[in-house]
Write an enzyme that holds these catalytic residues in place. Structure first.
Site, PDB file in Angstrom:
ATOM      1  N   HIS A 112      55.262 -11.926  61.296  1.00 32.92           N
ATOM      2  CA  HIS A 112      56.490 -12.000  62.478  1.00 32.92           C
ATOM      3  C   HIS A 112      57.077 -13.170  61.699  1.00 32.92           C
ATOM      4  CE1 HIS A 112      56.057  -9.795  66.378  1.00 32.92           C
ATOM      5  NE2 HIS A 112      54.879 -10.163  66.937  1.00 32.92           N
ATOM      6  N   GLU A 116      51.535 -11.896  62.615  1.00 28.83           N
ATOM      7  CA  GLU A 116      51.325 -13.044  63.527  1.00 28.83           C
ATOM      8  C   GLU A 116      52.704 -13.369  61.776  1.00 28.83           C
ATOM      9  OE1 GLU A 116      52.235 -14.304  66.116  1.00 28.83           O
ATOM     10  OE2 GLU A 116      51.258 -12.976  67.568  1.00 28.83           O
ATOM     11  N   GLU A 142      57.574  -5.750  66.731  1.00 27.61           N
ATOM     12  CA  GLU A 142      56.129  -5.412  67.272  1.00 27.61           C
ATOM     13  C   GLU A 142      55.573  -4.900  65.931  1.00 27.61           C
ATOM     14  OE1 GLU A 142      54.353  -7.832  68.319  1.00 27.61           O
ATOM     15  OE2 GLU A 142      55.062  -9.166  69.557  1.00 27.61           O
TER      16      GLU A 142
HETATM   17 ZN   LIG Z   1      53.557  -9.804  67.815  1.00 30.69          ZN
END
Ligand SMILES: [Zn+2]
Length: 260
Positions: A135, A132, A189
Site C-alpha cells: 500500500h 502493508e 487490496e
Molecule cells: Zn490492504
C-alpha cells in the site's frame, strides 16, 4: 493499512512530536494570503503528507501501550533485510493490543499489533507486512492520509495558525481515526496482495505465507464474536477470494496441482 487491509486494525490516535514539525514548510501562507480557506488535494505536496504521517504516528505511539520487548525483537529480526521501500526508511513498533491488525504509513512507519503477531507464524507475518508495504509502494497510504486530512478540520486550523506547524492532538486524533477507518478498493487490496506475495517470494519466504495469513484472517472473521472485530472484517468481504487467489499463485509457483 491493515484495517483496510485485513479487516483488523489498529487504533490510531495521535499525539505529536514537536521536534520535526518546525522543520517543515507547509507553504500555506500564500494560500491564506489569497483568501483561500481550504486546501485541495492538488495543493498538498507529498512532503506535507509524509509529515502528516509522521505526526499521526508519533501521536498514536504516545497514546498506545507498547508490547513486550520480545515482540519487537521478533519483528526486527524478521524484517532485518528490509530497510527501505519506495525510498522510505522503515521503522517498526509493536503495540500491545488484542485487535489483530497492522498498518503502514507513507513515511515508512510500520505498526503491528501484538495480537496479529500471536496469530501469525513468521512467513505469514512477513507476507502481511509485505501487503502493508504494498500500500505504501502503490501510494495507497499517501492517498488515504491526504483524504483524511482534507476531510478534517485541520486544513482550516493550519491556515488559522499561519500556515505551519505541529497539528494539535485533537486534530491529529481526527485525522488518524479517518485514516484507519479509510477503506481501500478491492483493486488496491488485490494489488497489495500481489505485492506481498512477490515480496515474500523474492526474499526466500514461503510462497504460501500470503494465502495462509488471509485464510487465518478470514477464519477469524467468521468466528468473531466481537462486534468490533466483525465490523473490521466486514470491510473485506472478498477476503476468501483473495486467499484463494494467493493460494493458486503459490501452487503455480511451486508446481503443485491447483485444487480450487
Ligand atoms: Zn490492504
Amino acid at each position: 493499512m491493515l484495517k483496510r487491509f485485513f479487516p483488523l486494525l489498529l487504533t490510531v490516535l495521535l499525539a505529536c512530536s514537536c521536534s520535526t514539525l518546525s522543520q517543515i514548510n507547509w507553504d500555506y501562507g500564500h494560500l491564506a494570503n489569497a483568501g483561500m480557506k481550504a486546501a485541495t488535494a492538488a495543493s498538498i505536496t507529498d512532503e506535507q503528507v509524509v509529515e502528516l504521517c509522521r505526526q499521526a504516528v508519533a501521536y498514536t505511539d504516545a497514546q498506545t501501550p507498547m508490547a513486550e520487548a520480545k515482540y519487537l525483537q521478533r519483528l526486527q529480526k524478521l524484517m532485518s533485510g528490509v530497510s527501505q521501500v519506495d525510498g522510505k526508511t522503515l521503522n517498526f513498533k509493536v503495540y500491545k493490543s488484542n485487535e489483530v491488525n497492522a498498518c503502514a504509513y507513507g513515511d515508512g512507519s510500520v505498526r503491528v499489533n501484538s495480537a496479529l503477531m500471536d496469530l501469525m507464524d513468521d512467513d505469514e507475518l512477513f507476507a502481511v507486512i509485505g501487503h502493508e508495504l504494498g500500500h505504501v509502494v502503490n501510494k495507497d497510504s499517501m492517498k488515504a492520509m491526504k483524504r483524511a486530512y482534507l476531510g478534517s478540520a485541520a486544513r482550516e486550523a493550519i491556515f488559522a495558525a499561519g500556515g505551519y506547524g505541529q497539528l494539535a492532538g485533537t486534530i491529529l486524533g481526527d485525522i488518524s481515526e479517518a485514516y484507519v477507518n479509510a477503506q481501500f478498493s478491492q483493486s488496491q487490496e488485490s494489488r497489495a496482495d500481489d505485492f506481498g506475495f512477490q515480496f515474500s517470494v523474492d526474499r526466500g519466504r514461503d510462497p504460501y505465507g500470503m494465502c495462509r495469513s488471509l485464510e487465518k484472517l478470514n477464519d477469524l472473521a467468521g468466528g468473531a464474536q466481537s462486534s468490533a472485530l466483525a465490523k473490521m472484517f466486514s470491510s473485506h468481504p472478498d477476503s476468501a477470494k483473495r486467499a484463494a487467489k494467493m493460494r493458486k499463485k503459490a501452487d503455480q509457483l511451486t508446481g503443485q496441482e491447483t485444487t480450487k
